[in-house]
Design a protein around this motif. Structure first.
Motif, mmCIF file in Angstrom:
data_model
loop_
_atom_site.group_PDB
_atom_site.id
_atom_site.type_symbol
_atom_site.label_atom_id
_atom_site.label_comp_id
_atom_site.label_asym_id
_atom_site.label_seq_id
_atom_site.Cartn_x
_atom_site.Cartn_y
_atom_site.Cartn_z
ATOM 1 N N GLU A 1 51.158 31.211 40.364
ATOM 2 C CA GLU A 1 50.330 31.374 39.185
ATOM 3 C C GLU A 1 50.506 30.146 38.299
ATOM 4 O O GLU A 1 51.617 29.667 38.100
ATOM 5 C CB GLU A 1 50.738 32.633 38.423
ATOM 6 N N LYS B 1 52.418 35.263 32.733
ATOM 7 C CA LYS B 1 51.710 36.498 32.389
ATOM 8 C C LYS B 1 51.858 36.773 30.891
ATOM 9 O O LYS B 1 52.834 36.386 30.247
ATOM 10 C CB LYS B 1 52.292 37.653 33.196
ATOM 11 N N ARG C 1 38.023 31.873 38.279
ATOM 12 C CA ARG C 1 39.158 32.703 38.691
ATOM 13 C C ARG C 1 39.682 32.153 40.010
ATOM 14 O O ARG C 1 38.899 31.831 40.899
ATOM 15 C CB ARG C 1 38.720 34.159 38.873
ATOM 16 N N HIS D 1 42.898 32.087 43.164
ATOM 17 C CA HIS D 1 44.021 32.729 43.857
ATOM 18 C C HIS D 1 44.433 31.826 45.002
ATOM 19 O O HIS D 1 43.582 31.360 45.779
ATOM 20 C CB HIS D 1 43.611 34.097 44.396
ATOM 21 N N ARG E 1 55.094 34.416 43.331
ATOM 22 C CA ARG E 1 55.240 35.861 43.322
ATOM 23 C C ARG E 1 55.278 36.343 44.769
ATOM 24 O O ARG E 1 54.344 36.093 45.530
ATOM 25 C CB ARG E 1 54.073 36.524 42.591
ATOM 26 N N ASN F 1 54.740 38.877 47.391
ATOM 27 C CA ASN F 1 54.008 40.127 47.572
ATOM 28 C C ASN F 1 54.120 40.540 49.036
ATOM 29 O O ASN F 1 53.584 39.882 49.918
ATOM 30 C CB ASN F 1 52.539 39.934 47.175
ATOM 31 N N PRO G 1 41.688 42.113 44.420
ATOM 32 C CA PRO G 1 42.317 42.721 43.231
ATOM 33 C C PRO G 1 42.309 41.742 42.055
ATOM 34 O O PRO G 1 42.749 40.597 42.190
ATOM 35 C CB PRO G 1 43.754 43.003 43.700
ATOM 36 N N ALA G 2 41.811 42.185 40.913
ATOM 37 C CA ALA G 2 41.706 41.317 39.736
ATOM 38 C C ALA G 2 43.064 40.807 39.288
ATOM 39 O O ALA G 2 43.196 39.672 38.812
ATOM 40 C CB ALA G 2 41.027 42.074 38.596
ATOM 41 N N GLU G 3 44.113 41.658 39.437
ATOM 42 C CA GLU G 3 45.446 41.247 38.976
ATOM 43 C C GLU G 3 46.071 40.164 39.852
ATOM 44 O O GLU G 3 47.108 39.608 39.506
ATOM 45 C CB GLU G 3 46.383 42.456 38.911
ATOM 46 N N GLU G 4 45.430 39.882 41.003
ATOM 47 C CA GLU G 4 45.963 38.858 41.895
ATOM 48 C C GLU G 4 45.313 37.490 41.668
ATOM 49 O O GLU G 4 45.459 36.587 42.478
ATOM 50 C CB GLU G 4 45.755 39.273 43.360
ATOM 51 N N SER G 5 44.566 37.352 40.551
ATOM 52 C CA SER G 5 43.920 36.071 40.262
ATOM 53 C C SER G 5 44.242 35.649 38.837
ATOM 54 O O SER G 5 44.781 36.427 38.042
ATOM 55 C CB SER G 5 42.400 36.184 40.442
ATOM 56 N N PHE G 6 43.922 34.432 38.495
ATOM 57 C CA PHE G 6 44.169 33.913 37.147
ATOM 58 C C PHE G 6 43.057 32.930 36.793
ATOM 59 O O PHE G 6 42.374 32.405 37.668
ATOM 60 C CB PHE G 6 45.539 33.231 37.054
#
Length: 544
Positions: free
Chosen positions: A7, A11, A34, A36, A68, A70, A90-95
């Motif tokens: 990332e 966060k 976005r 990943h 991270r 996973n 998954p939205a939480e897996e991108s930035f």
């Protein structure tokens, strides 16, 4: 399987970070995306997997990314990463990041690729061992990466230099090339004998210099009596080399006088068929007819000392110590033989025979080059190039390198001494600057002096790091040595020269292995292929 994701921002970024991000996007007109990124690593061994995870994580951390680990959503991420399935990602897996930064972090999954060219050589991926087909002669020319096919090869003793060159010339020969080798160490004897037997004596010619049977030439002879500019230039250069010693350059007046002498002699032999073209009749022409020409022109002795010229060249005239060298009554059949080795190790320390023999071999190659139109031809000069690294030879070597390109040919110079390339301006100006393909092998012996090599060859820092990584972490279960190939200063990579045990035995320069092969071949009626096959099978059984 483990999936690792980096990332670019921590966060829970606070409002100040968000505001700074938006201000930068607005002020510079940047596009926000976005993103990943992941690294997939796997292993059958749990301990090895743990080590891999730590190594990858530390490398990502050095880039300023927070890795991270996973290990639970692997199937989902794998499915969503397939083009067309982004909606399931998954939205939480991108930035959020800018497109420029996203592109910098993206690296397509790839490896060394086969060349689309029909011509080339077989190498291997240095890591996986995957066979690779690469073209370092034609395709780079077509794409404008290089302007010539010439090559410069540098590698210290034991680096695998001769092994790589055997590998290269064999494949060029098998694809129709004419190959002429000037060697000083019996590096190509095994391959030449293999070709000789395979072609039933029609090819694979091995000339070596001995006292009883010295190599002799006739540089003044041509079958059709055509003496073009290349032929005249090579004769003049040969005469200057015989005349001038210790790198003493010829004056302009001396060069003009010698050029006129060669031209007038050629005119005479064209008019009078009774004159046999050779050094003997040329010497007599200088001593009689051309002496009168100089007297009529009132050429001063300081401009061209004919007495000194005749005195220095007298050993090559009949009755002299080297009268055989330039008066051969037979022609070496270079034109139709496709694999020829001149092994001149016996005279490499001889101040006269070594440079003269080398020059004449080069001239014979130029004759082949001119006559064989549309056919690839190459000349490989191993350590013998030292014989031609003189002031009088500089223009000739440069001429050879520039001319060979026009005739679908290439010149390759191979050396192992770093001092040679650093100390000789002839090498730099005539050879390195006219060789768009540079090939380097293991340089660890030159580690403390590599900056000099880097400057001389014009290598970038990236190329330097590639070269110094050669053979640093080789797989002990494979039989290979690595080699760096650079093209035109823009493309470079490290490959592995990996061959079968059979090919290894054909190329090896280890004395004990060569003797083993030759002794067994003698027992099998000089059948080297059968000898290699038997020894290879024995070694493979032992390895099992």
């Amino acid at each position: 399987r483990t999936v690792l994701r980096g990332e670019s921002s921590r966060k829970g970024a606070d409002l100040l970070d968000i505001e700074e991000y938006l201000n930068e996007a607005h002020s510079q007109g940047l596009k926000s995306v976005r993103a990943h990124f992941n690294v997939m690593a796997w292993s059958d061994d749990a301990e090895e997997l743990k080590r891999i995870k730590n190594d990858v994580g530390s490398q990502m951390a050095s880039m300023g990314c927070v890795p991270r680990h996973n290990t639970t959503d692997c199937p989902t991420l794998f499915w969503a990463g397939i083009p067309g399935n982004a909606a399931d990602f998954p939205a939480e897996e991108s930035f959020h990041t800018f497109i420029e930064q996203a592109v910098c972090l993206f690296a397509g999954e790839t490896n060394y690729k086969d060349s689309p060219s029909a011509f080339g050589i077989r190498m291997a991926d240095r890591i996986s061992g995957k066979p690779l087909h690469i073209d370092i002669s034609d395709l780079p020319m077509k794409r404008g990466v290089t302007t010539n096919r010439n090559k410069f090869v540098l590698g210290p003793s034991g680096s695998g230099k001769s092994f790589f060159m055997n590998h290269l010339v064999r494949q060029y020969y098998e694809q129709g090339s004419h190959v002429v080798l000037v060697d000083t160490g019996n590096s190509y004897q095994g391959l030449c004998e293999m070709i000789h037997r395979k072609t039933k004596g029609k090819d694979g010619v091995y000339y070596t210099y001995t006292e009883d049977n010295p190599i002799s030439f006739n540089p003044f002879y041509t079958e059709d009596k055509v003496y073009d500019i290349e032929k005249r230039e090579s004769i003049k250069t040969l005469l200057l080399t015989l005349w001038k010693k210790d790198n003493e350059p010829a004056t302009r007046a001396e060069e003009v006088a010698l050029s006129n002498a060669v031209s007038q002699y050629i005119g005479r032999i064209k008019e009078d068929n009774s004159i046999v073209p050779c050094f003997n009749t040329f010497y007599e022409f200088i001593d009689t007819d051309y002496r009168k020409v100089l007297e009529d022109k009132k050429v001063r002795e300081k401009d061209f000392d004919i007495a000194s010229f005749l005195n220095v060249l007298e050993p090559y005239y009949k009755g002299g110590e080297y009268n055989y060298l330039l008066n051969s009554d037979k022609e070496l059949d270079l034109l139709h033989k496709r694999f020829i080795v001149f092994e001149i190790d016996q005279i490499k320390e001889h101040a006269i025979l070594f440079p003269v023999t080398t020059i004449i071999i080069m001239e014979l190659f130029i004759n082949k080059m001119r006559r064989l139109q549309g056919i690839r031809k190459m000349i490989i000069i191993e350590e013998a190039w030292k014989a031609i690294a003189s002031a009088n030879m500089a223009s000739y070597v440069k001429y050879l390198y520039k001319t060979v390109r026009k005739y679908f040919g290439e010149a390759i110079v191979v050396t192992q001494e770093v001092d040679d390339i650093i100390s000789s301006p002839i090498v730099k100006e005539s050879i390195i600057n006219n060789s768009d393909c540079k090939i380097l092998l293991d340089q660890r012996k030159f580690m403390n002096r590599f900056d000099q090599i880097q400057g001389l060859l014009g290598l970038t820092e990236k190329e330097k790091s590639q070269i110094l990584s050669i053979n640093q972490s080789n797989d002990s279960s494979r039989r290979y040595k690595e080699v760096w190939i650079g093209l035109g200063g823009t493309q470079s990579a490290v490959y592995a020269t990996e061959v079968s045990i059979h090919e290894y035995l054909a190329y090896t320069t280890e004395e004990t292995e060569k003797m083993e092969v030759r002794e067994l071949a003698g027992k099998l009626g000089s059948d080297m292929e059968a000898a290699i096959r038997q020894i290879a099978e024995k070694r493979m059984d032992e390895e099992k």
